[in-house]
Write a protein that holds these residues in place. Structure first.
Motif, short mmCIF file in Angstrom:
data_model
loop_
_atom_site.label_atom_id
_atom_site.label_comp_id
_atom_site.label_asym_id
_atom_site.label_seq_id
_atom_site.Cartn_x
_atom_site.Cartn_y
_atom_site.Cartn_z
N LYS A 80 3.75 -0.19 7.42
CA LYS A 80 4.29 -0.27 6.06
C LYS A 80 3.51 -1.37 5.34
O LYS A 80 3.81 -2.54 5.48
N VAL A 81 2.52 -0.97 4.58
CA VAL A 81 1.61 -1.92 3.94
C VAL A 81 2.09 -2.26 2.53
O VAL A 81 2.53 -1.37 1.78
N LYS A 82 1.99 -3.54 2.17
CA LYS A 82 2.38 -4.03 0.85
C LYS A 82 1.71 -3.19 -0.25
O LYS A 82 0.53 -2.88 -0.18
N GLY A 83 2.51 -2.79 -1.23
CA GLY A 83 2.00 -2.02 -2.36
C GLY A 83 1.94 -0.52 -2.11
O GLY A 83 1.63 0.25 -3.02
N ASP A 84 2.24 -0.11 -0.90
CA ASP A 84 2.17 1.31 -0.52
C ASP A 84 3.38 2.10 -1.02
O ASP A 84 3.25 3.27 -1.37
#
Length: 175
Positions: A80-84
Motif C-alpha cells: 500500500k504505497v503513499k498516494g496510490d
C-alpha cells in the motif's frame, strides 16, 4: 464502537512519535525502512501497532524469531504505497468488501486515471497488497522468509505455518 469505525478514526488521527522512529530504526535496515516510509501515515501507524501487538503476543515463546516477527509487522502492508489510494476510495473499498466481496474482487484492476479507474485500483490494492508487498520486498533483496510471510498474511491459517506468520495474522486482526 465498530472495528471499522475505530479504523477510520485511527487513520484520521494517526501520528508517529520519536519512540516509534527509534523502534523502526532498531528493527529495519535502510532498504526496509525506505519501503516502510513509502506507505502513507495511517498505514505506517497501523504497521507499528501490528508490530507492537505481535511482540506482546510473542512474549515467552522461545520458538519465535522476534526480530523477523517485528520486521513482518512493520512491513506487512508495504504493498500500500503513499498516494496510490485516497482515503475515500479506501473507505468505499471496505464497504464493497463487506457487501459484495466476490464482485469487488473481480472488478478491481490495477491502474489509475479517472475516478472510477482510481476506485478500481483501490479495490485491486485492497485484495492484492500482500502479494504486491512481497514482490516489492523481493525486488529490494529481502530474505525469502520475510517475503513469504508478507505474501501470506491474509491467507487462512494453515497447519505447519511459521509461528511468526500465525502471530502476524493475529496481531493484524487485532489492529
Amino acid at each position: 464502537m465498530n472495528k471499522r469505525v475505530k479504523q477510520v478514526v485511527a487513520a484520521l488521527t494517526a501520528r508517529i512519535n520519536e519512540g516509534d522512529k527509534v523502534f523502526i530504526d532498531k528493527y529495519l535496515n535502510k532498504a526496509q525502512a525506505a519501503l516502510f516510509w513509502q506507505m502513507n501515515l495511517p498505514d505506517q501507524r497501523h504497521a507499528l501497532n501490528v508490530a507492537y501487538t505481535a511482540l506482546e503476543l510473542a512474549a515467552g515463546q522461545a520458538a519465535v524469531n522476534q526480530e523477523l516477527l517485528i520486521q513482518c509487522g512493520l512491513l506487512h502492508d508495504v504493498g500500500k504505497v503513499k498516494g496510490d489510494v485516497s482515503t475515500a476510495d479506501k473507505i468505499i473499498t471496505v464497504i464493497l468488501d463487506r457487501f459484495v466481496p466476490q464482485w469487488a474482487k473481480s472488478w478491481g484492476q490495477m491502474g489509475r486515471g479517472s475516478k472510477i479507474d482510481n476506485l478500481r485500483h483501490a479495490v485491486y490494492i485492497y485484495y492484492n497488497h500482500a502479494e504486491r508487498g512481497a514482490a516489492m520486498l523481493t525486488a529490494a533483496g529481502m530474505p525469502s522468509e520475510l517475503t513469504m510471510i508478507v505474501a501470506r498474511h491474509h491467507e487462512a491459517p494453515a497447519v505447519g505455518e511459521p509461528p511468526e506468520l500465525t502471530l502476524l495474522k493475529k496481531a493484524d486482526s487485532l489492529n
